[in-house]
Design a protein around this motif. Sequence first.
Motif, mmCIF file in Angstrom:
data_model
loop_
_atom_site.group_PDB
_atom_site.id
_atom_site.type_symbol
_atom_site.label_atom_id
_atom_site.label_comp_id
_atom_site.label_asym_id
_atom_site.label_seq_id
_atom_site.Cartn_x
_atom_site.Cartn_y
_atom_site.Cartn_z
ATOM 1 N N THR A 1 0.714 -1.288 -0.064
ATOM 2 C CA THR A 1 0.140 0.005 0.167
ATOM 3 C C THR A 1 0.971 1.216 0.092
ATOM 4 O OG1 THR A 1 -0.301 0.378 2.321
ATOM 5 C CG2 THR A 1 -1.773 -1.404 1.491
ATOM 6 N N ILE A 2 2.011 1.171 0.349
ATOM 7 C CA ILE A 2 3.054 2.178 0.366
ATOM 8 C C ILE A 2 4.191 2.288 -0.647
ATOM 9 C CG2 ILE A 2 2.319 2.862 2.795
ATOM 10 C CD1 ILE A 2 4.882 1.329 3.723
ATOM 11 N N THR B 1 5.534 1.375 -4.647
ATOM 12 C CA THR B 1 5.131 1.304 -6.264
ATOM 13 C C THR B 1 5.150 0.033 -6.764
ATOM 14 O OG1 THR B 1 7.533 1.722 -6.700
ATOM 15 C CG2 THR B 1 6.275 3.634 -6.542
ATOM 16 N N VAL C 1 -4.598 0.633 -5.555
ATOM 17 C CA VAL C 1 -4.279 1.285 -4.430
ATOM 18 C C VAL C 1 -4.937 2.353 -4.162
ATOM 19 C CG1 VAL C 1 -2.598 2.203 -2.718
ATOM 20 C CG2 VAL C 1 -2.047 0.250 -4.220
ATOM 21 N N ARG D 1 -3.890 2.816 1.248
ATOM 22 C CA ARG D 1 -2.363 3.240 1.499
ATOM 23 C C ARG D 1 -2.507 3.544 3.041
ATOM 24 N NH1 ARG D 1 -0.730 7.945 3.956
ATOM 25 N NH2 ARG D 1 -2.111 9.136 2.660
ATOM 26 N N GLY D 2 -1.364 2.943 3.644
ATOM 27 C CA GLY D 2 -1.063 2.836 5.167
ATOM 28 C C GLY D 2 -2.025 2.362 5.923
ATOM 29 N N ASP E 1 -5.492 6.048 -2.077
ATOM 30 C CA ASP E 1 -4.918 6.984 -1.408
ATOM 31 C C ASP E 1 -5.839 8.209 -1.012
ATOM 32 O OD1 ASP E 1 -3.312 8.603 0.120
ATOM 33 O OD2 ASP E 1 -1.598 8.613 -1.355
#
Length: 260
Positions: free
Chosen positions: A106-107, A109, A128, A164-165, A130
């Motif tokens: 998720t963080i 590429t 993903v 993401r994260g 964000d």
Amino acid sequence: MNVLDAAIQDLVMANHILANENIVDAYGHVSVRHPENPQRFLLSCSRSPEFVAADDILEFGFDGEPVVPGGKKPYLERFIHAGVYAARPDVNAVIHSHAADVLPFTISTRPLQPVLNTASGIGEHVPVWDIRDRFGDTNILVESIEQADDLASTLAGNSVTLMRGHGFTAVGRTLIEVVKSAIYLPLNARVMMAALSLGGEIKPLSPGEIAIRHKTPIDSPAYTRAWEYWTNRVKLSRVGACSCCGGEHGQHDTDNARGK
């Protein structure tokens, strides 16, 4: 048992399965589309999945609010489910998890790809989402229908979107299908990470292999056998556990003897 009671019973078990398989912990949630009203969905109140019971299940509309207000407190991120159901009429079950194994993807590429046959349900493409792209700095939780709609637009026609994260949101045609995807998604991530550590290129499932696997009927023994297995693992994990406190049977007698 009527169709609604059966759906609630299965949803409760799905919560317990996901907790027992370490897909969710104190956080995370699973829902199903209402079996009699496709404009609504069923989701637990704000409770850790391991402890969800039938009377914790609430009915929600696509605005993310309980149909009957003033009851038990709902999850903050209930909007995830509302946004997905509104955008995807083909989806009948949704899971949100914070499984740590997927977080590196998720963080970075490097895209997460299906490399296991049991994980073919995650699909060829795993986008993903964000939250910062559209909403700037937030607490990274999905707390509004606007944020949920944006998440659903990234999910699009896929089976999974990473966040993401944060974790992932998975969808399925049935509760069993999405539980299977959610269980094998972190395993797929672990295997892919292990393969990457060896160096060189990896060989993911081909689009054709994924398509063939996706043709498996939703009532296939491949799904029902898995559900039976996970359900039995839940029951075995609770043998000897006290339903009111999680302790071993007989502990209350010991505590009473000690004046506790």
